[in-house]
Design a protein around this motif. Structure first.
Motif, mmCIF file in Angstrom:
data_model
loop_
_atom_site.group_PDB
_atom_site.id
_atom_site.type_symbol
_atom_site.label_atom_id
_atom_site.label_comp_id
_atom_site.label_asym_id
_atom_site.label_seq_id
_atom_site.Cartn_x
_atom_site.Cartn_y
_atom_site.Cartn_z
ATOM 1 N N ASP A 120 0.843 -1.195 0.000
ATOM 2 C CA ASP A 120 0.000 0.000 0.000
ATOM 3 C C ASP A 120 0.876 1.242 0.000
ATOM 4 N N VAL A 121 1.979 1.155 0.769
ATOM 5 C CA VAL A 121 2.974 2.222 0.813
ATOM 6 C C VAL A 121 4.338 1.580 0.603
ATOM 7 N N LEU A 122 5.148 2.203 -0.238
ATOM 8 C CA LEU A 122 6.456 1.648 -0.575
ATOM 9 C C LEU A 122 7.538 2.687 -0.306
ATOM 10 N N SER A 123 8.665 2.213 0.240
ATOM 11 C CA SER A 123 9.849 3.055 0.389
ATOM 12 C C SER A 123 11.021 2.322 -0.252
ATOM 13 N N ILE A 124 11.746 3.034 -1.109
ATOM 14 C CA ILE A 124 12.830 2.435 -1.878
ATOM 15 C C ILE A 124 14.172 2.939 -1.351
ATOM 16 N N ASN A 125 15.022 2.019 -0.960
ATOM 17 C CA ASN A 125 16.334 2.347 -0.397
ATOM 18 C C ASN A 125 17.332 1.265 -0.828
ATOM 19 N N VAL A 126 17.419 1.064 -2.147
ATOM 20 C CA VAL A 126 18.176 -0.067 -2.667
ATOM 21 C C VAL A 126 19.648 0.233 -2.934
ATOM 22 N N GLY A 127 20.081 1.457 -2.712
ATOM 23 C CA GLY A 127 21.484 1.759 -2.921
ATOM 24 C C GLY A 127 21.842 1.865 -4.393
ATOM 25 N N ILE A 128 23.138 1.953 -4.661
ATOM 26 C CA ILE A 128 23.632 2.157 -6.013
ATOM 27 C C ILE A 128 24.899 1.338 -6.214
ATOM 28 N N THR A 129 25.362 1.299 -7.458
ATOM 29 C CA THR A 129 26.618 0.625 -7.789
ATOM 30 C C THR A 129 27.491 1.572 -8.594
ATOM 31 N N PRO A 130 28.823 1.435 -8.509
ATOM 32 C CA PRO A 130 29.689 2.312 -9.299
ATOM 33 C C PRO A 130 29.328 2.266 -10.778
ATOM 34 N N ALA A 131 29.391 3.411 -11.418
ATOM 35 C CA ALA A 131 28.971 3.510 -12.813
ATOM 36 C C ALA A 131 30.028 2.917 -13.740
ATOM 37 N N ALA A 132 30.219 1.603 -13.609
ATOM 38 C CA ALA A 132 31.235 0.930 -14.402
ATOM 39 C C ALA A 132 30.769 0.660 -15.823
ATOM 40 N N GLN A 140 33.319 -6.471 -16.069
ATOM 41 C CA GLN A 140 33.824 -7.823 -16.248
ATOM 42 C C GLN A 140 35.144 -8.075 -15.523
ATOM 43 N N PHE A 141 36.003 -7.052 -15.478
ATOM 44 C CA PHE A 141 37.357 -7.285 -14.979
ATOM 45 C C PHE A 141 37.703 -6.537 -13.693
ATOM 46 N N ALA A 142 36.799 -5.693 -13.194
ATOM 47 C CA ALA A 142 37.044 -4.973 -11.938
ATOM 48 C C ALA A 142 35.970 -5.331 -10.923
ATOM 49 N N THR A 143 36.256 -5.061 -9.646
ATOM 50 C CA THR A 143 35.306 -5.335 -8.566
ATOM 51 C C THR A 143 34.680 -4.032 -8.094
ATOM 52 N N PRO A 144 33.365 -3.831 -8.291
ATOM 53 C CA PRO A 144 32.723 -2.603 -7.817
ATOM 54 C C PRO A 144 32.736 -2.510 -6.295
ATOM 55 N N LEU A 259 44.192 3.748 -20.403
ATOM 56 C CA LEU A 259 43.899 5.129 -20.048
ATOM 57 C C LEU A 259 43.564 5.965 -21.280
ATOM 58 N N VAL A 260 42.860 7.055 -21.041
ATOM 59 C CA VAL A 260 42.429 7.940 -22.119
ATOM 60 C C VAL A 260 43.623 8.527 -22.860
ATOM 61 N N ASP A 261 44.733 8.737 -22.152
ATOM 62 C CA ASP A 261 45.907 9.343 -22.805
ATOM 63 C C ASP A 261 46.687 8.352 -23.667
ATOM 64 N N GLY A 262 46.195 7.114 -23.769
ATOM 65 C CA GLY A 262 46.838 6.126 -24.618
ATOM 66 C C GLY A 262 47.768 5.185 -23.892
ATOM 67 N N SER A 263 48.087 5.480 -22.644
ATOM 68 C CA SER A 263 48.954 4.603 -21.871
ATOM 69 C C SER A 263 48.156 3.443 -21.280
ATOM 70 N N SER A 264 48.842 2.488 -20.695
ATOM 71 C CA SER A 264 48.181 1.350 -20.069
ATOM 72 C C SER A 264 48.896 1.005 -18.775
ATOM 73 N N ALA A 265 48.209 0.252 -17.920
ATOM 74 C CA ALA A 265 48.791 -0.140 -16.637
ATOM 75 C C ALA A 265 48.272 -1.514 -16.252
ATOM 76 N N GLU A 266 49.184 -2.381 -15.843
ATOM 77 C CA GLU A 266 48.795 -3.723 -15.447
ATOM 78 C C GLU A 266 48.244 -3.732 -14.027
ATOM 79 N N PHE A 267 47.374 -4.694 -13.751
ATOM 80 C CA PHE A 267 46.889 -4.900 -12.386
ATOM 81 C C PHE A 267 46.582 -6.376 -12.180
ATOM 82 N N ASP A 268 46.651 -6.771 -10.902
ATOM 83 C CA ASP A 268 46.220 -8.109 -10.519
ATOM 84 C C ASP A 268 44.850 -8.060 -9.851
ATOM 85 N N GLU A 269 44.582 -6.959 -9.151
ATOM 86 C CA GLU A 269 43.272 -6.712 -8.549
ATOM 87 C C GLU A 269 42.896 -5.272 -8.821
ATOM 88 N N CYS A 270 41.631 -5.045 -9.201
ATOM 89 C CA CYS A 270 41.164 -3.680 -9.484
ATOM 90 C C CYS A 270 39.829 -3.450 -8.786
#
Length: 425
Positions: A120-132, A140-144, A259-270
């Motif tokens: 009859d009455v609803l309250s929404i508080n579902v949170g958000i996720t990073p805009a990946a 696919q390759f990072a953890t939000p 990266l936008v500037d054309g460079s790249s960087a390796e990671f094991d966890e992101c």
């Protein structure tokens, strides 16, 4: 802990007894405002009203203590609220399920793998996720970082991988955090301190300690005074964190940031800690949204144009005067939401709520030290960390079993107080 059926055992209390159920109030999401609604309705039940809490997990994390948990300052239980205990205190049903949509015309909440729930009455508080989704490959390759519950599980796995990983060809483990806001800065410094303290505890120093890099589209802490950035950069340098400012990410590949500037960087966890967005199903509800897809609400916390649908927390935007997505605003919405739900159910005028324009921001630095900022003011001190620790523990204590037991009120007493109100439809 998961429920054994559609409803957790705490679901049974409210529907039993002589009082008929006249109105169904559904709280969708277990965020800060909704736990306060449960607490207040538990202290002062409204006869004829049944509360139902729908949450993805039976335990909900307190975002303010997440950096402390990552840094090893708090245990899992210290920074999580047991929704089963809180629902039982409020005599509310508790449904453990994820929402997939809302049919506002028929007044149904659609759930994954469960029958829909009417309201009859609803309250929404579902949170958000990073805009990946805006960055190819990020999902696919990072953890939000959000939802936080998912990050907590992932972090423990990551911690073990980091601590027990052997160096490969002399290359240290690469941990990347994307997002230079307060959340990204706190998380990065917390990770650095945790990895350092865990290595020292196990007495296993590595010839190639992990390299932790923070990537920020602009300079870090853009919404805080310049001094806050200066202090954060100093703290990062002290623990060996590499800060790359003006380093926007174009795409993410397996183990590599492009990266936008054309460079790249390796990671094991992101870890992805950028500006967040609501769940995809929110846009399909027919409820009003702003240009970024967040639910548009008015001063009474109701979705604009919908008299019986509220929205609070990060998923909502105060359309007349938007504020940043920060826990301080969600916490302050809780008492107003509880009061306005009660007012709506008893045919009383709703109160208005206008979020503060300036607020005290406390940024922990991994060690027992914090940065405080409000408006143009900024200072740092060890005692600020102690203050934040005290505030966080005090807030959490309100929703623990010992405190709730001390506040429990006989239903007859509460009903007497509400005799002047009408919970009819």
């Amino acid at each position: 802990a998961e429920s054994s059926g559609p409803y957790h055992s705490a679901a049974m209390g409210m529907s039993e007894g002589p009082t008929p159920i006249l109105r169904d109030v559904v709280l969708l999401g277990g965020g800060h405002p909704h736990v306060e609604v449960l607490r207040r309705f538990g202290m002062r039940p409204l006869p004829g009203v049944r509360l139902t809490l729908i949450a993805a997990s039976v335990e909900t994390p307190y975002s303010g203590m997440l950096p402390g948990y990552v840094a090893g300052r708090y245990t899992y239980d210290e920074c999580h609220i047991d929704l089963a205990v809180l629902a039982e205190f409020a005599r509310a049903r508790l449904i453990i399920a994820s929402a997939t949509g809302i049919d506002h015309e028929s007044k149904w909440v659609m759930l994954e793998g469960r029958p829909p729930v009417s309201y009859d009455v609803l309250s929404i508080n579902v949170g958000i996720t990073p805009a990946a989704t805006a960055v190819p490959g990020a999902l696919q390759f990072a953890t939000p970082v959000k939802p936080i519950a998912r990050l907590v599980d992932r972090f423990e796995t990551m911690l073990q991988q980091v601590l027990h990983r052997k160096d490969t060809n002399g290359r240290p483990l690469q941990v990347a955090v994307v997002g230079g806001g307060a959340g990204g800065v706190e998380l990065t410094l917390a990770i650095a301190h945790r990895l350092s303290s865990e290595a020292a505890r196990e007495d296993r120093p590595s010839a190639h300690p992990p390299v932790i890099t923070l990537y920020s589209r602009s300079h870090i802490l853009p919404s805080h005074p310049a001094k806050a950035r200066t202090v954060a950069l100093r703290e990062a340098a002290a623990v060996g964190v590499v800060v790359r400012e003006h380093a926007a990410i174009d795409s993410v590949q397996k183990g590599q940031l492009m990266l936008v500037d054309g460079s790249s960087a390796e990671f094991d966890e992101c870890l992805w800690c950028t500006q967040a967005s609501p769940a995809a199903w929110v846009a399909k509800t027919g409820l009003p949204t702003d240009s970024q897809g967040f639910l548009s609400i008015g001063e009474d916390l109701r979705c604009i144009g919908f008299s019986e649908v509220f929205a609070v927390g990060d998923v909502a935007t105060f359309l007349a005067d938007p504020r940043p997505k920060a826990g301080v605003f969600a916490v302050r919405q809780g008492p107003v939401l509880a009061d306005n739900l009660r007012r709506l159910l008893t045919d009383q005028p709703l109160q208005t709520h206008r979020p503060q324009k300036t607020w005290l921001g406390l940024i922990s630095t991994g060690r027992r030290h914090a940065i405080a900022s409000k408006g143009w003011l900024c200072f740092e001190a060890d005692w600020l960390w102690a203050l934040k620790d005290w505030i966080d523990h005090k807030w959490m204590a309100m929703y623990g079993a010992p405190k709730l037991s001390s506040m429990a009120m006989p239903a007859t007493s509460a009903a007497g107080r509400e005799a002047e109100g009408r919970a009819g439809g």
